[in-house]
Design an enzyme around this catalytic site. Sequence first.
Site, PDB file in Angstrom:
ATOM      1  N   CYS A  21       0.842  -1.202   0.000  1.00 38.82           N
ATOM      2  CA  CYS A  21       0.000   0.000   0.000  1.00 38.82           C
ATOM      3  C   CYS A  21       0.876   1.251   0.000  1.00 38.82           C
ATOM      4  O   CYS A  21       0.603   2.219  -0.721  1.00 38.82           O
ATOM      5  CB  CYS A  21      -0.916   0.011   1.217  1.00 38.82           C
ATOM      6  SG  CYS A  21      -2.062  -1.374   1.325  1.00 38.82           S
ATOM      7  N   ASP A 419      33.753  20.900  19.431  1.00 36.71           N
ATOM      8  CA  ASP A 419      34.113  22.285  19.689  1.00 36.71           C
ATOM      9  C   ASP A 419      34.435  22.369  21.185  1.00 36.71           C
ATOM     10  O   ASP A 419      33.917  21.576  21.976  1.00 36.71           O
ATOM     11  CB  ASP A 419      32.923  23.186  19.335  1.00 36.71           C
ATOM     12  CG  ASP A 419      33.151  24.622  19.771  1.00 36.71           C
ATOM     13  OD1 ASP A 419      34.237  25.146  19.486  1.00 36.71           O
ATOM     14  OD2 ASP A 419      32.242  25.197  20.400  1.00 36.71           O
ATOM     15  N   ASP A 620      27.876  24.069  18.942  1.00 31.81           N
ATOM     16  CA  ASP A 620      26.733  24.788  19.501  1.00 31.81           C
ATOM     17  C   ASP A 620      25.614  24.987  18.492  1.00 31.81           C
ATOM     18  O   ASP A 620      24.567  25.522  18.820  1.00 31.81           O
ATOM     19  CB  ASP A 620      27.158  26.128  20.102  1.00 31.81           C
ATOM     20  CG  ASP A 620      27.740  27.080  19.053  1.00 31.81           C
ATOM     21  OD1 ASP A 620      27.583  26.812  17.842  1.00 31.81           O
ATOM     22  OD2 ASP A 620      28.356  28.081  19.443  1.00 31.81           O
ATOM     23  N   ASP A 624      29.114  26.973  14.587  1.00 30.57           N
ATOM     24  CA  ASP A 624      29.732  25.741  14.087  1.00 30.57           C
ATOM     25  C   ASP A 624      28.917  25.119  12.954  1.00 30.57           C
ATOM     26  O   ASP A 624      29.177  23.986  12.562  1.00 30.57           O
ATOM     27  CB  ASP A 624      29.872  24.718  15.227  1.00 30.57           C
ATOM     28  CG  ASP A 624      30.908  25.143  16.255  1.00 30.57           C
ATOM     29  OD1 ASP A 624      31.967  25.652  15.849  1.00 30.57           O
ATOM     30  OD2 ASP A 624      30.659  24.974  17.450  1.00 30.57           O
TER      31      ASP A 624
END
Length: 741
Positions: A21, A419, A620, A624
């Site tokens: 389906c 980071d 963050d 970044d």
Amino acid sequence: MNAATTTVTDLQIEGMTCASCVFRVEKALAGLPGVTNAQVNLATERAKVRHAAGVDLEALVGAVRDAGYSVGGSRGGPTVAATPHRTSDGWRVAAAAILSLPLVLPMLLMPTGIHVGLPGWLQWLLATPVQFWLGARFYKAGWKSAIAGTGSMDLLVAIGTSAAYGLSAYLVLAAGAHTHALYFEASAAVITLVLLGKWLEARAKRQTTAAIRALQALRPNVARVSRNGVDTDIPLDEVQPGDMVVVRAGERIAVDGEIIDGYSHVDESMITGESLPVAKAPADKVTGGAVNGEGVLRIRTTAVGAESTLARIIRLVEDAQGNKAPIQKLVDRVTAVFIPTVLVIAALTFFGWGLVDGDWTQAVLHAVAVLVIACPCALGLATPAAIMAGTGVAAHHGILIADAEALERARQIDTVAFDKTGTLTQGHPVLEAVVPADQDADTLIRFVAGIQANSEHPLARAVVSYAADRGLEPTSASAVEVLPGRGISAIIERRPILIGSERLMQEQQLDLAMLQTAAHELASDGRTLSWVAQVGEQPKLLGLLAFSDAPKATARSAVHRLQQRGLQTVMLTGDQEAAARKIAAVIGIDSVRANVLPADKAREIESIQHLGKRVAMVGDGINDAPALAQADVGIAMATGTDVAMHAAGITLMRGDPDLVADALEISDLTYRKIRQNLFWAFAYNAAGIPLAALGMLSPVVAGAAMALSSVSVLLNALTLMRWRPASAHPHREAELTGADV
């Protein structure tokens, strides 16, 4: 096609029962001019269609109807409401069971030596309402798929049970028919078992959407708005940005906003996964859906409705649950040829048994068993059920997985790049050491705090906070002047004071020899230094301040857990080499790449990938963003209403590095469930169809097995709902170590 000219429409599809389906609806929608992509999810019963802005909604609805299905609702853009799965068909199952039991009971008693039977006409009377009333849904849907030129589970059930019913009805009408030669129990039992299976499926599906419903339940219906000095309860839909909302103790916060007045603790656990209430004060941000604690808060509204954090989270989770994992492409390719193949096998079974044995009655029953057991329900549910359960439980614990592709790629990661500032560290410096030259430390701090009292610089705030914590009153300063990139100057007690870098002091030809040893030790330990001096007619050195950005309490635990999984860890930072390596040594990071500008982080990720590594970047989610996009999997750390939910494939709702390992763990577990489900779904059909074709399965057993397969796949997926992140354990290592730098 330009993204600006495209839109996404979400359709609720009614009548889908199996993987074929899904394939048929997707094919019908994708075939429309202007449609660039169509994804259909059997578990949520929704289709997400990306198309040109000029494509008419009626055209989409018409394509679905032409494929044999109906549309229950639609909306432009991602949906913000979970699909309610119908569980009200229990009475149909009960009615079918009551009517079928007298037919099946003689067969069940036969092995015990008890031989009872109902007259043929009574069997026909009991089976007919099951076949054509309670089983009408199979005929309706099967007919639609037949005229559309495709197959479905409903078509297989309709053909199979009709064959058994028709043969039995013929035998009843034939002279001298014996009751034990009738097969009404097969047709009635198959329909009853299939109805039971679909009912159980609906109940299990509802559990997979529990996370969405829990998030929706966080939205209050009304908000208490203060206008012209009067507090009035109004519907949430009428609240506008800028409105002042009053939240009393114990109430749920209705809007995203900023606290203007009041102090309290706020329980954000259902949004961020943070188990403990968070202290809130004026100027702090709050998120709609959180629960206020003991104080009364006055909040200025910044976002409501579809723009609120909660609404965006719901859309993100629903999008993830509606997307297909790459592994689903294998299922789609199989499904495209599955039903036609089953019909051919059933025909070969019928003619093979009839021609070889000459027993056309048994040939019908064996062909019916093939048709019933081959229903590909489990195949259609295997992947979406696991994705819904996995992303749902992850969201409950503050991990938002944006799409199924990110979930699948996460299990292949072998390197995690972090980071530093704000990700592994607190993100704000603290004053750690005060080294006076010719006066006491308190006097030096009063001077510096007085000069920097109104500065927003992170180092200035650290000094002011240090003074406040110790009850030191800042000395009044005048003629304050900021020297961009170098420092700050002011007049204190008629003395010109200068605060800044070593280069700034050297420009003033100040003698720093008396503190150079201390400065060297602090700098080599990764500290950021700020010098204080008196300039003018009587220049002299006053002291030295050393700042550090401490690691987060869970940073060491997070890195250790990743290393236990066999992953390499890398730190990318713009800091100097010494400071970066000091933090890395404390946390346990494997390698460091320092002096890296934000714009260059994406190139660093690319260079790691060129070494054959699959990289997850943790940042963050804002500055970044290029690195997050370059990584194989981007993991954005976010807090409160500043959620960068579109910056990465995975978003962590609170700034806890330990959530990185949790995110990779739930991704791995979810993908493992997908593989388990697909294995059992394929194995079930691969084993069941030959057994039925060889006459080793009766239609009743085939119907029970088919229902059981779908339910077992869903139940296996639902075991993910019991998952709890290791970071939530009360005795985790990070809470005991509290790394110091």
